[in-house]
Design a protein around this motif. Structure first.
Motif, PDB file in Angstrom:
ATOM      1  N   SER A 283       0.793  -1.318   0.265  1.00 44.30           N
ATOM      2  CA  SER A 283       0.098   0.031   0.133  1.00 44.30           C
ATOM      3  C   SER A 283       0.792   1.131  -0.031  1.00 44.30           C
ATOM      4  CB  SER A 283      -0.996   0.022   1.334  1.00 44.30           C
ATOM      5  OG  SER A 283      -0.396   0.108   2.397  1.00 44.30           O
ATOM      6  N   GLY A 284       2.196   1.158   0.385  1.00 41.26           N
ATOM      7  CA  GLY A 284       2.903   2.323   0.658  1.00 41.26           C
ATOM      8  C   GLY A 284       2.799   3.097   1.874  1.00 41.26           C
ATOM      9  N   LYS A 285       2.575   2.302   2.941  1.00 41.41           N
ATOM     10  CA  LYS A 285       2.587   2.865   4.299  1.00 41.41           C
ATOM     11  C   LYS A 285       3.887   3.673   4.781  1.00 41.41           C
ATOM     12  CE  LYS A 285       2.872  -1.515   6.457  1.00 41.41           C
ATOM     13  NZ  LYS A 285       2.955  -2.116   5.105  1.00 41.41           N
ATOM     14  N   THR A 286       5.211   2.906   4.365  1.00 37.82           N
ATOM     15  CA  THR A 286       6.283   3.335   4.618  1.00 37.82           C
ATOM     16  C   THR A 286       6.427   4.914   3.919  1.00 37.82           C
ATOM     17  OG1 THR A 286       7.041   1.183   4.872  1.00 37.82           O
ATOM     18  CG2 THR A 286       8.700   2.975   4.838  1.00 37.82           C
ATOM     19  N   THR A 287       6.157   4.956   2.542  1.00 38.56           N
ATOM     20  CA  THR A 287       6.228   6.237   2.058  1.00 38.56           C
ATOM     21  C   THR A 287       5.224   7.161   2.439  1.00 38.56           C
ATOM     22  OG1 THR A 287       6.568   4.950   0.022  1.00 38.56           O
ATOM     23  CG2 THR A 287       5.678   7.301  -0.202  1.00 38.56           C
ATOM     24  N   ILE A 288       4.102   6.985   2.957  1.00 33.11           N
ATOM     25  CA  ILE A 288       3.358   7.992   3.765  1.00 33.11           C
ATOM     26  C   ILE A 288       4.039   8.074   5.069  1.00 33.11           C
ATOM     27  CG2 ILE A 288       0.831   8.286   4.610  1.00 33.11           C
ATOM     28  CD1 ILE A 288       1.289   8.204   1.318  1.00 33.11           C
ATOM     29  N   ALA A 289       4.280   7.266   6.031  1.00 39.24           N
ATOM     30  CA  ALA A 289       4.870   7.520   6.990  1.00 39.24           C
ATOM     31  C   ALA A 289       6.346   8.505   6.889  1.00 39.24           C
ATOM     32  CB  ALA A 289       5.523   6.267   7.669  1.00 39.24           C
ATOM     33  N   GLY A 290       7.135   8.230   5.626  1.00 36.58           N
ATOM     34  CA  GLY A 290       7.994   9.122   5.532  1.00 36.58           C
ATOM     35  C   GLY A 290       7.777  10.769   5.336  1.00 36.58           C
TER      36      GLY A 290
ATOM     37  N   LYS B 293      -4.204  -4.245  -7.614  1.00 34.09           N
ATOM     38  CA  LYS B 293      -3.372  -4.610  -8.836  1.00 34.09           C
ATOM     39  C   LYS B 293      -1.880  -3.673  -8.552  1.00 34.09           C
ATOM     40  CE  LYS B 293      -6.066  -6.046 -12.770  1.00 34.09           C
ATOM     41  NZ  LYS B 293      -6.473  -5.573 -13.976  1.00 34.09           N
ATOM     42  N   GLU B 294      -2.264  -2.278  -8.152  1.00 36.90           N
ATOM     43  CA  GLU B 294      -0.923  -1.676  -7.866  1.00 36.90           C
ATOM     44  C   GLU B 294       0.018  -2.468  -6.654  1.00 36.90           C
ATOM     45  OE1 GLU B 294       1.745   1.648  -8.027  1.00 36.90           O
ATOM     46  OE2 GLU B 294       0.195   1.013  -9.569  1.00 36.90           O
ATOM     47  N   ARG B 295      -0.918  -2.702  -5.661  1.00 38.01           N
ATOM     48  CA  ARG B 295       0.008  -3.219  -4.491  1.00 38.01           C
ATOM     49  C   ARG B 295       0.581  -4.530  -4.769  1.00 38.01           C
ATOM     50  NH1 ARG B 295      -4.602  -4.237  -0.357  1.00 38.01           N
ATOM     51  NH2 ARG B 295      -2.796  -5.251   0.766  1.00 38.01           N
ATOM     52  N   ILE B 296       0.112  -5.286  -5.654  1.00 44.04           N
ATOM     53  CA  ILE B 296       0.629  -6.623  -6.171  1.00 44.04           C
ATOM     54  C   ILE B 296       1.839  -6.215  -6.925  1.00 44.04           C
ATOM     55  CG2 ILE B 296       0.665  -8.608  -7.662  1.00 44.04           C
ATOM     56  CD1 ILE B 296      -2.484  -8.618  -6.835  1.00 44.04           C
TER      57      ILE B 296
ATOM     58  N   THR C  25       9.462 -11.322  -5.966  1.00 39.81           N
ATOM     59  CA  THR C  25       8.631 -12.562  -5.361  1.00 39.81           C
ATOM     60  C   THR C  25       7.641 -12.639  -6.649  1.00 39.81           C
ATOM     61  OG1 THR C  25       7.484 -13.522  -3.744  1.00 39.81           O
ATOM     62  CG2 THR C  25       7.054 -11.353  -4.082  1.00 39.81           C
ATOM     63  N   THR C  26       6.578 -13.599  -6.521  1.00 40.29           N
ATOM     64  CA  THR C  26       5.715 -14.170  -7.508  1.00 40.29           C
ATOM     65  C   THR C  26       4.164 -13.504  -6.984  1.00 40.29           C
ATOM     66  OG1 THR C  26       5.281 -16.007  -6.373  1.00 40.29           O
ATOM     67  CG2 THR C  26       7.003 -16.068  -8.017  1.00 40.29           C
ATOM     68  N   GLU C  27       3.390 -13.464  -7.909  1.00 42.37           N
ATOM     69  CA  GLU C  27       2.011 -12.739  -7.647  1.00 42.37           C
ATOM     70  C   GLU C  27       1.423 -13.836  -6.566  1.00 42.37           C
ATOM     71  OE1 GLU C  27      -2.132 -11.752  -9.931  1.00 42.37           O
ATOM     72  OE2 GLU C  27      -0.304 -11.589 -11.144  1.00 42.37           O
ATOM     73  N   ASN C  28       1.667 -14.956  -6.981  1.00 47.79           N
ATOM     74  CA  ASN C  28       1.058 -16.076  -5.915  1.00 47.79           C
ATOM     75  C   ASN C  28       1.490 -15.951  -4.560  1.00 47.79           C
ATOM     76  OD1 ASN C  28      -0.674 -17.226  -7.685  1.00 47.79           O
ATOM     77  ND2 ASN C  28       0.805 -18.993  -8.403  1.00 47.79           N
ATOM     78  N   GLU C  29       2.656 -15.684  -4.440  1.00 45.36           N
ATOM     79  CA  GLU C  29       3.352 -15.491  -2.946  1.00 45.36           C
ATOM     80  C   GLU C  29       2.669 -14.022  -2.080  1.00 45.36           C
ATOM     81  OE1 GLU C  29       5.152 -17.263  -0.700  1.00 45.36           O
ATOM     82  OE2 GLU C  29       4.835 -18.988  -2.160  1.00 45.36           O
ATOM     83  N   VAL C  30       2.500 -13.081  -3.061  1.00 49.64           N
ATOM     84  CA  VAL C  30       2.064 -11.990  -2.656  1.00 49.64           C
ATOM     85  C   VAL C  30       0.583 -12.077  -2.302  1.00 49.64           C
ATOM     86  CG1 VAL C  30       1.590  -9.597  -3.243  1.00 49.64           C
ATOM     87  CG2 VAL C  30       3.560 -10.554  -4.145  1.00 49.64           C
ATOM     88  N   ILE C  31      -0.181 -12.729  -2.954  1.00 50.02           N
ATOM     89  CA  ILE C  31      -1.435 -13.067  -2.826  1.00 50.02           C
ATOM     90  C   ILE C  31      -1.784 -13.924  -1.391  1.00 50.02           C
ATOM     91  CG2 ILE C  31      -3.725 -14.053  -3.523  1.00 50.02           C
ATOM     92  CD1 ILE C  31      -3.158 -13.196  -6.371  1.00 50.02           C
ATOM     93  N   LYS C  32      -0.876 -14.732  -1.341  1.00 45.81           N
ATOM     94  CA  LYS C  32      -0.877 -15.561  -0.186  1.00 45.81           C
ATOM     95  C   LYS C  32      -0.548 -14.703   1.197  1.00 45.81           C
ATOM     96  CE  LYS C  32       1.184 -19.584  -0.557  1.00 45.81           C
ATOM     97  NZ  LYS C  32       2.252 -20.535  -0.623  1.00 45.81           N
ATOM     98  N   ARG C  33       0.318 -13.779   1.076  1.00 44.91           N
ATOM     99  CA  ARG C  33       0.817 -12.936   2.239  1.00 44.91           C
ATOM    100  C   ARG C  33      -0.497 -12.011   2.459  1.00 44.91           C
ATOM    101  NH1 ARG C  33       6.382 -10.856   0.140  1.00 44.91           N
ATOM    102  NH2 ARG C  33       6.437  -9.483   2.082  1.00 44.91           N
ATOM    103  N   MET C  34      -1.413 -11.517   1.358  1.00 48.50           N
ATOM    104  CA  MET C  34      -2.375 -10.471   1.514  1.00 48.50           C
ATOM    105  C   MET C  34      -3.411 -11.389   2.266  1.00 48.50           C
ATOM    106  SD  MET C  34      -2.652  -8.442  -2.071  1.00 48.50           S
ATOM    107  CE  MET C  34      -1.413  -7.031  -2.360  1.00 48.50           C
ATOM    108  N   LYS C  35      -3.738 -12.482   1.909  1.00 50.93           N
ATOM    109  CA  LYS C  35      -4.744 -13.153   2.673  1.00 50.93           C
ATOM    110  C   LYS C  35      -4.545 -13.273   4.223  1.00 50.93           C
ATOM    111  CE  LYS C  35      -6.522 -15.818  -1.327  1.00 50.93           C
ATOM    112  NZ  LYS C  35      -6.513 -17.218  -2.075  1.00 50.93           N
TER     113      LYS C  35
END
Length: 199
Positions: free
Chosen positions: A12-19, A133-136, A145-155
């Motif tokens: 989501s970019g939370k580190t950017t926003i915190a910056g 889509k942007e977050r992935i 990493t891969t899209e599947n790994e990212v989705i797994k982490r999102m879940k």
């Protein structure tokens, strides 16, 4: 000391926003970074993590992150057990850090601020969002990493809708300039509330 919590799903970019808040002079505590550091430096945490995952949890004295990730992202029970070890240590470290700060307010950035109940220790909470889509795409690029790994982490995280219902304010992080303007407005709001005794 007023504590502002900032969170957002992976990518989501939370580190950017915190910056952006850091640019305004606000101290930022990045809970995930501190958790990683503590897992590598605290002998007590190391013992507990090895008891949970076995000797493979560490390589040459450092946390074996790929091995741990393979265990926790396939088992909610293991993830919960790891969190039960790490989160209290990070919470204590954060409280000590807050006591040492000299600023109008401080900010804690945490990926699972709502999921782990950390929001209860905050006076104000910010949720950072972005299109799925942007977050992935961001996470694939950042973590190689891969899209599947990212989705797994999102879940493993709550949905934005669920978190938005609990947050004080939501910042949509698509266009940086607009997001930076939103941060400026939020900072002004917080400072006004502080001037009024946090009414």
């Amino acid at each position: 000391m007023i504590v502002v919590g900032i969170t957002g799903g992976i990518g989501s970019g939370k580190t950017t926003i915190a910056g952006f808040f850091k640019e305004l002079g606000i101290p930022i505590y990045i809970a995930d970074d501190e958790a990683k550091r503590l897992m590598n430096t605290s002998k007590e945490l190391q013992r507990e993590i090895i008891n949970l995952f076995g000797e493979e949890a560490y390589r040459e004295g450092l946390l074996n992150r790929p091995y741990i990730a393979s265990k926790v992202f396939n088992s909610k029970k293991m993830l919960s057990s790891l969190n039960a070890i790490v989160h209290p240590a990070v919470r204590k470290h954060f409280q000590d850090w807050v006591a040492a700060q000299n600023a109008p307010y401080v900010m804690q950035e945490a990926a699972i601020l709502f999921e782990n109940g950390g929001y209860n220790l905050c006076d104000f909470t910010i949720l950072v969002t972005a299109p799925l889509k942007e977050r992935i795409a961001r996470t694939i690029k950042r973590d190689d990493t891969t899209e599947n790994e990212v989705i797994k982490r999102m879940k493993a995280q709550w949905s934005d809708d669920r978190k938005a219902a609990m947050a004080d304010v939501v910042v949509e992080n698509i266009k940086l300039e607009e997001a930076k303007n939103a941060v400026s407005r939020i900072h002004t709001h917080i400072m006004v509330r502080l001037d009024k005794g946090w009414a």
